[in-house]
Design a protein around this motif. Structure first.
Motif, PDB file in Angstrom:
ATOM      1  N   ILE A  21       0.836  -1.208   0.000  1.00 50.08           N
ATOM      2  CA  ILE A  21       0.000   0.000   0.000  1.00 50.08           C
ATOM      3  C   ILE A  21       0.869   1.256   0.000  1.00 50.08           C
ATOM      4  N   LEU A  22       1.884   1.274   0.835  1.00 46.42           N
ATOM      5  CA  LEU A  22       2.775   2.441   0.889  1.00 46.42           C
ATOM      6  C   LEU A  22       3.512   2.661  -0.434  1.00 46.42           C
ATOM      7  N   SER A  23       3.973   1.582  -1.056  1.00 45.08           N
ATOM      8  CA  SER A  23       4.687   1.745  -2.324  1.00 45.08           C
ATOM      9  C   SER A  23       3.751   2.151  -3.459  1.00 45.08           C
ATOM     10  N   SER A  24       2.494   1.711  -3.420  1.00 42.96           N
ATOM     11  CA  SER A  24       1.559   2.121  -4.474  1.00 42.96           C
ATOM     12  C   SER A  24       1.223   3.605  -4.374  1.00 42.96           C
ATOM     13  N   PRO A  28       4.020   6.627  -7.811  1.00 36.93           N
ATOM     14  CA  PRO A  28       3.611   7.674  -8.761  1.00 36.93           C
ATOM     15  C   PRO A  28       4.205   9.043  -8.424  1.00 36.93           C
ATOM     16  N   SER A  29       4.319   9.352  -7.145  1.00 35.39           N
ATOM     17  CA  SER A  29       4.941  10.619  -6.753  1.00 35.39           C
ATOM     18  C   SER A  29       6.412  10.650  -7.147  1.00 35.39           C
ATOM     19  N   PHE A  33       8.254  13.204  -9.749  1.00 34.40           N
ATOM     20  CA  PHE A  33       9.438  13.946  -9.332  1.00 34.40           C
ATOM     21  C   PHE A  33      10.580  13.761 -10.333  1.00 34.40           C
ATOM     22  N   VAL A  34      10.798  12.540 -10.786  1.00 33.22           N
ATOM     23  CA  VAL A  34      11.856  12.255 -11.763  1.00 33.22           C
ATOM     24  C   VAL A  34      11.568  12.966 -13.081  1.00 33.22           C
ATOM     25  N   ALA A  35      10.316  12.943 -13.526  1.00 36.15           N
ATOM     26  CA  ALA A  35       9.945  13.606 -14.783  1.00 36.15           C
ATOM     27  C   ALA A  35      10.157  15.108 -14.693  1.00 36.15           C
ATOM     28  N   THR A 108       6.660   9.114 -21.953  1.00 38.38           N
ATOM     29  CA  THR A 108       5.532   8.562 -21.208  1.00 38.38           C
ATOM     30  C   THR A 108       5.460   9.103 -19.787  1.00 38.38           C
ATOM     31  N   ARG A 109       6.591   9.478 -19.209  1.00 38.45           N
ATOM     32  CA  ARG A 109       6.591  10.029 -17.847  1.00 38.45           C
ATOM     33  C   ARG A 109       5.948  11.398 -17.779  1.00 38.45           C
TER      34      ARG A 109
END
Length: 131
Positions: A21-24, A28-29, A33-35, A108-109
């Motif tokens: 749950i924590l990783s899901s 996306p955040s 951040f990377v994008a 895509t990001r």
């Protein structure tokens, strides 16, 4: 009475569910951040090429579409992180339009900022990508 060492299967499964749950929520955040970080390199590349175009104009009284004449190593020029390539279009040697096009996974990001534009008059499009 026996003393138990270790975890039960239920305890391990609950821990796995909590981590899932924590990783899901976090993944996306992280991708966003990377994008945004890769986009910042693309914007910095656009600004660098625009500055080089202005210096070239001061020296030669015209803009150039050839990135190698601006001191860059290739035409089109690829920014350091390899997520954007920058193309230059010069009209009548008196105006330029620079376009940073996303490459690879950045497409895509960051689908809203696949193509970012800067002109000699300072027009920056799309506006949401420059924030």
């Amino acid at each position: 009475m026996k003393i138990r060492n270790g975890f039960t299967l239920i305890e391990v499964m609950i821990a796995v569910v909590i981590i899932g749950i924590l990783s899901s929520i976090a993944y996306p955040s992280y991708i966003q951040f990377v994008a945004k970080g890769a986009r910042a390199d693309g914007l910095a590349g656009l600004m660098d090429v625009a500055n080089r175009q202005e210096q070239f104009y001061l020296d030669n009284r015209k803009y150039t579409a050839d990135m190698t004449k601006l001191g860059l190593n290739a035409d089109p020029w690829v920014v350091d992180n390899n997520y954007y390539q920058i193309d230059s279009v010069v009209v009548n040697n008196t105006s330029f339009t620079l376009t940073a096009s996303a490459k690879g996974s950045q497409i895509t990001r960051d689908p809203n900022c696949v193509s970012i534009t800067l002109t000699d008059t300072g027009i920056r499009l799309p506006k949401e990508c420059w924030k």
